[in-house]
Design a protein around this motif. Structure first.
Motif, PDB file in Angstrom:
ATOM      1  N   UNK A  34      39.077  44.786  56.145  1.00  0.00           N
ATOM      2  CA  UNK A  34      40.263  44.033  55.708  1.00  0.00           C
ATOM      3  C   UNK A  34      41.010  43.331  56.849  1.00  0.00           C
ATOM      4  N   UNK A  35      40.875  43.801  58.086  1.00  0.00           N
ATOM      5  CA  UNK A  35      41.591  43.151  59.196  1.00  0.00           C
ATOM      6  C   UNK A  35      40.678  42.224  60.008  1.00  0.00           C
ATOM      7  N   UNK A  36      39.401  42.161  59.635  1.00  0.00           N
ATOM      8  CA  UNK A  36      38.479  41.253  60.330  1.00  0.00           C
ATOM      9  C   UNK A  36      38.778  39.823  59.896  1.00  0.00           C
ATOM     10  N   UNK A  37      39.201  38.982  60.856  1.00  0.00           N
ATOM     11  CA  UNK A  37      39.530  37.591  60.499  1.00  0.00           C
ATOM     12  C   UNK A  37      38.341  36.664  60.691  1.00  0.00           C
ATOM     13  N   UNK A  38      37.390  37.072  61.515  1.00  0.00           N
ATOM     14  CA  UNK A  38      36.142  36.315  61.664  1.00  0.00           C
ATOM     15  C   UNK A  38      35.346  36.470  60.371  1.00  0.00           C
ATOM     16  N   UNK A  39      34.648  35.428  59.976  1.00  0.00           N
ATOM     17  CA  UNK A  39      33.837  35.519  58.760  1.00  0.00           C
ATOM     18  C   UNK A  39      32.702  36.534  58.957  1.00  0.00           C
ATOM     19  N   UNK A  40      32.656  37.537  58.080  1.00  0.00           N
ATOM     20  CA  UNK A  40      31.577  38.527  58.170  1.00  0.00           C
ATOM     21  C   UNK A  40      30.235  37.855  57.859  1.00  0.00           C
ATOM     22  N   UNK A  41      30.261  36.864  56.956  1.00  0.00           N
ATOM     23  CA  UNK A  41      29.018  36.149  56.646  1.00  0.00           C
ATOM     24  C   UNK A  41      28.482  35.444  57.902  1.00  0.00           C
ATOM     25  N   UNK A  42      29.394  34.912  58.738  1.00  0.00           N
ATOM     26  CA  UNK A  42      28.946  34.261  59.978  1.00  0.00           C
ATOM     27  C   UNK A  42      28.257  35.261  60.906  1.00  0.00           C
ATOM     28  N   UNK A  43      28.753  36.492  60.922  1.00  0.00           N
ATOM     29  CA  UNK A  43      28.109  37.532  61.730  1.00  0.00           C
ATOM     30  C   UNK A  43      26.682  37.755  61.216  1.00  0.00           C
ATOM     31  N   UNK A  44      26.562  37.855  59.887  1.00  0.00           N
ATOM     32  CA  UNK A  44      25.255  38.145  59.282  1.00  0.00           C
ATOM     33  C   UNK A  44      24.256  37.014  59.513  1.00  0.00           C
ATOM     34  N   UNK A  45      24.712  35.779  59.345  1.00  0.00           N
ATOM     35  CA  UNK A  45      23.762  34.663  59.494  1.00  0.00           C
ATOM     36  C   UNK A  45      23.378  34.485  60.966  1.00  0.00           C
ATOM     37  N   UNK A  46      24.328  34.703  61.888  1.00  0.00           N
ATOM     38  CA  UNK A  46      23.986  34.621  63.314  1.00  0.00           C
ATOM     39  C   UNK A  46      22.953  35.689  63.659  1.00  0.00           C
ATOM     40  N   UNK A  47      23.157  36.902  63.121  1.00  0.00           N
ATOM     41  CA  UNK A  47      22.213  37.997  63.366  1.00  0.00           C
ATOM     42  C   UNK A  47      20.822  37.593  62.875  1.00  0.00           C
ATOM     43  N   UNK A  48      20.779  37.073  61.664  1.00  0.00           N
ATOM     44  CA  UNK A  48      19.490  36.703  61.068  1.00  0.00           C
ATOM     45  C   UNK A  48      18.816  35.566  61.836  1.00  0.00           C
ATOM     46  N   UNK A  49      19.616  34.589  62.253  1.00  0.00           N
ATOM     47  CA  UNK A  49      19.037  33.380  62.845  1.00  0.00           C
ATOM     48  C   UNK A  49      18.730  33.536  64.330  1.00  0.00           C
ATOM     49  N   UNK A  50      19.001  34.729  64.878  1.00  0.00           N
ATOM     50  CA  UNK A  50      18.699  34.952  66.300  1.00  0.00           C
ATOM     51  C   UNK A  50      19.729  34.319  67.214  1.00  0.00           C
ATOM     52  N   UNK A  51      20.889  33.975  66.655  1.00  0.00           N
ATOM     53  CA  UNK A  51      21.958  33.360  67.458  1.00  0.00           C
ATOM     54  C   UNK A  51      22.834  34.435  68.080  1.00  0.00           C
ATOM     55  N   UNK A  52      23.650  33.986  69.031  1.00  0.00           N
ATOM     56  CA  UNK A  52      24.638  34.888  69.600  1.00  0.00           C
ATOM     57  C   UNK A  52      25.662  35.229  68.507  1.00  0.00           C
ATOM     58  N   UNK A  53      26.076  36.470  68.435  1.00  0.00           N
ATOM     59  CA  UNK A  53      27.038  36.865  67.396  1.00  0.00           C
ATOM     60  C   UNK A  53      28.408  36.275  67.732  1.00  0.00           C
ATOM     61  N   UNK A  54      29.177  35.856  66.709  1.00  0.00           N
ATOM     62  CA  UNK A  54      30.509  35.315  66.997  1.00  0.00           C
ATOM     63  C   UNK A  54      31.417  36.380  67.620  1.00  0.00           C
ATOM     64  N   UNK A  55      32.324  35.935  68.486  1.00  0.00           N
ATOM     65  CA  UNK A  55      33.360  36.858  68.982  1.00  0.00           C
ATOM     66  C   UNK A  55      34.227  37.232  67.795  1.00  0.00           C
ATOM     67  N   UNK A  56      34.701  38.466  67.745  1.00  0.00           N
ATOM     68  CA  UNK A  56      35.447  38.912  66.570  1.00  0.00           C
ATOM     69  C   UNK A  56      36.951  38.780  66.787  1.00  0.00           C
ATOM     70  N   UNK A  57      37.628  38.313  65.748  1.00  0.00           N
ATOM     71  CA  UNK A  57      39.101  38.279  65.742  1.00  0.00           C
ATOM     72  C   UNK A  57      39.578  39.264  64.679  1.00  0.00           C
TER      73      UNK A  57
END
Ligand code: AMP
Ligand code: GLY
Length: 427
Positions: free
Chosen positions: A295-318
């Motif tokens: 509930x306090x994660x302001x970064x999109x959780x979906x962005x974390x998942x797609x970065x993980x899947x696509x082999x990208x660097x994970x977004x910094x979390x806010x």
């Protein structure tokens, strides 16, 4: 492009995951119980045994899932991530072999020792119960006694805390476990740090403190967790500067040693007088801790998942600068003799500004029924833990009869006790 995500699991943790994802993707879910919160958020819901890897992979293919998120450890242990990955659906959750950091406590300790992961307590592994009992007799100090396999957090007995040495030996002789781990009893305050892990990187979330004991004042048997809190920053009030960072060093060492790991890595720490030691690792979000974190994660959780899947660097979390307090309502008699199959009511109108998460309940045509596990949770958020606690309590007026709640979680009395306990130990 809209991503299609399959969520596996039907507890409070998975309701929190569903809420973090539902607005951003096309969400499908599958679980053994019909969780009303998840069903309302999802575009489709299938009832399935969470350990039926082939059936889950088939559901993922049928709904056209682009990726999947696995909630429960039982699914990881059953190879659900392997089956999904094999079916071409990226699973955010480790494959069975990597999930052994949670599912096999003997492996977990040997891995820590062999990979030089900091914070490992002294331990010994036994396949022979009589040899384990002899070790208890000879050991100079208290031990924690742990079956090596999964027990939902309920199989551990701590000598000098819950049981005497004689009771621990009787427990081992009665229980018939194939393999047990005996380890140095750690004394201090427990906390959890969860991190998103993929592609050899991790992103950590704020520390949370769970409450395992069933009754107020930390009395009674261990449970899956009765409730939890987090503060507005990354650390907790009983921690000193450097403690949270020491926990991150542990997670960093694990990720370095397990380059193929993907999913959530959950570190359960004991803050001892010498700093954080590892109680265990879990290979997934904590339940209840996911309800504090997402509930306090302001970064999109979906962005974390797609970065993980696509082999990208994970977004910094806010994260929002907000404290959270989560309190579970559990069936009467939980955990030893839960009143399952009982009809309960939740008055959603009374939840107010708090967040309601349904857990192991089953929605049927004529109402909501308990299972053997936790029923629903209410989470308050606020500028301080006190404000969040007050909001959670207001929200709990939604609870009807037939459930039990630990009202002391997040109260100033309990927080003061934790801080004093740590200060005494560190003197
Ligand atoms: P686990 O299933 O490993 O999380 O253990 C359940 C609970 O037992 C933990 O949350 C701790 O409260 C307690 N515990 C486990 N290991 C130890 C230990 N080495 N020292 C003290 N308490 C422990
Ligand atoms: N809250 C403890 C767990 O999820 O294992």
């Amino acid at each position: 492009m809209t991503e299609t995500v399959l969520l596996v699991g039907g507890g409070g943790r998975e309701h929190a995951i569903a809420r973090a994802l539902a607005d951003e993707c096309s969400l499908y879910a599958c679980a053994s119980n019909r969780n009303p919160g998840i069903r309302r958020l999802a575009d489709g819901f299938e009832t399935v045994d969470e350990t039926d890897a082939e059936a889950i992979a088939e559901i993922a293919t049928t709904v056209g899932a682009d990726l999947a998120v696995i909630g429960p450890e039982s699914a990881l242990d059953a190879g659900v991530a392997d089956a999904l990955d094999d079916a071409g659906v990226y699973a955010f959750g480790p494959q069975k072999a990597a999930a052994r950091v949670e599912t096999d406590k003997a492996y977990q300790r040997r891995f820590m020792r062999d990979a030089d992961v900091p914070g490992c307590p002294e331990f010994a592994v036994f396949d022979d119960i009589e040899a384990a009992c002899a070790y208890i007799d000879e050991y100079d100090g208290d031990l924690a006694v742990k079956p090596a396999g999964l027990t939902g957090g309920k199989g551990v007995k701590v000598i000098g805390d819950q049981v005497t040495a004689e009771e621990a030996k009787a427990y081992l002789r009665d229980a018939g476990y194939d393999r047990v781990v005996l380890e140095e009893r750690l004394v201090g305050e427990e906390f959890t740090v969860q991190a998103f892990v993929a592609n050899g990187e991790f992103r950590a979330t704020p520390a949370v403190q769970d409450h395992k004991r069933a009754y107020e004042g930390d009395e009674g048997p261990n449970t899956g967790g009765m409730g939890s809190y987090s503060d507005a920053g990354a650390a907790l009030p009983f921690m000193r500067s450097g403690d949270y960072e020491a926990a991150l060093e542990v997670l960093d060492a694990v990720v370095d040693a397990l380059p193929a790991y993907k999913g959530v890595l959950y570190g359960q720490f004991m803050l001892t007088a010498e700093g954080p030691k590892v109680v265990e690792f879990n290979a997934r979000f904590g339940d209840p801790e996911a309800m504090n974190t997402l509930p306090v994660l302001e970064t999109s959780f979906l962005d974390v998942l797609t970065a993980a899947r696509d082999g990208d660097s994970l977004p910094e979390l806010e994260f929002a600068d907000a404290a959270t307090v989560c309190k579970y309502a559990v069936p009467d008699g939980y955990p030893t003799d839960p009143d399952s199959g009982a009809r309960i009511s939740v008055d959603e109108e009374s939840v107010g500004d708090a967040l309601l998460y349904y857990a192991s309940v089953d929605e049927r045509d004529d109402g909501l029924y308990t299972t053997t596990s936790r029923a629903f949770a209410v989470v308050g958020t606020g500028d301080s833990i006190a404000a969040a606690e007050a909001e959670a309590e207001r929200g709990l007026s939604a609870a009807g009869d037939g459930v039990r709640i630990r009202h002391d979680i997040g109260t100033s009395e309990l927080l003061a006790r934790r801080t004093e306990h740590m200060a005494d130990l560190r003197e």
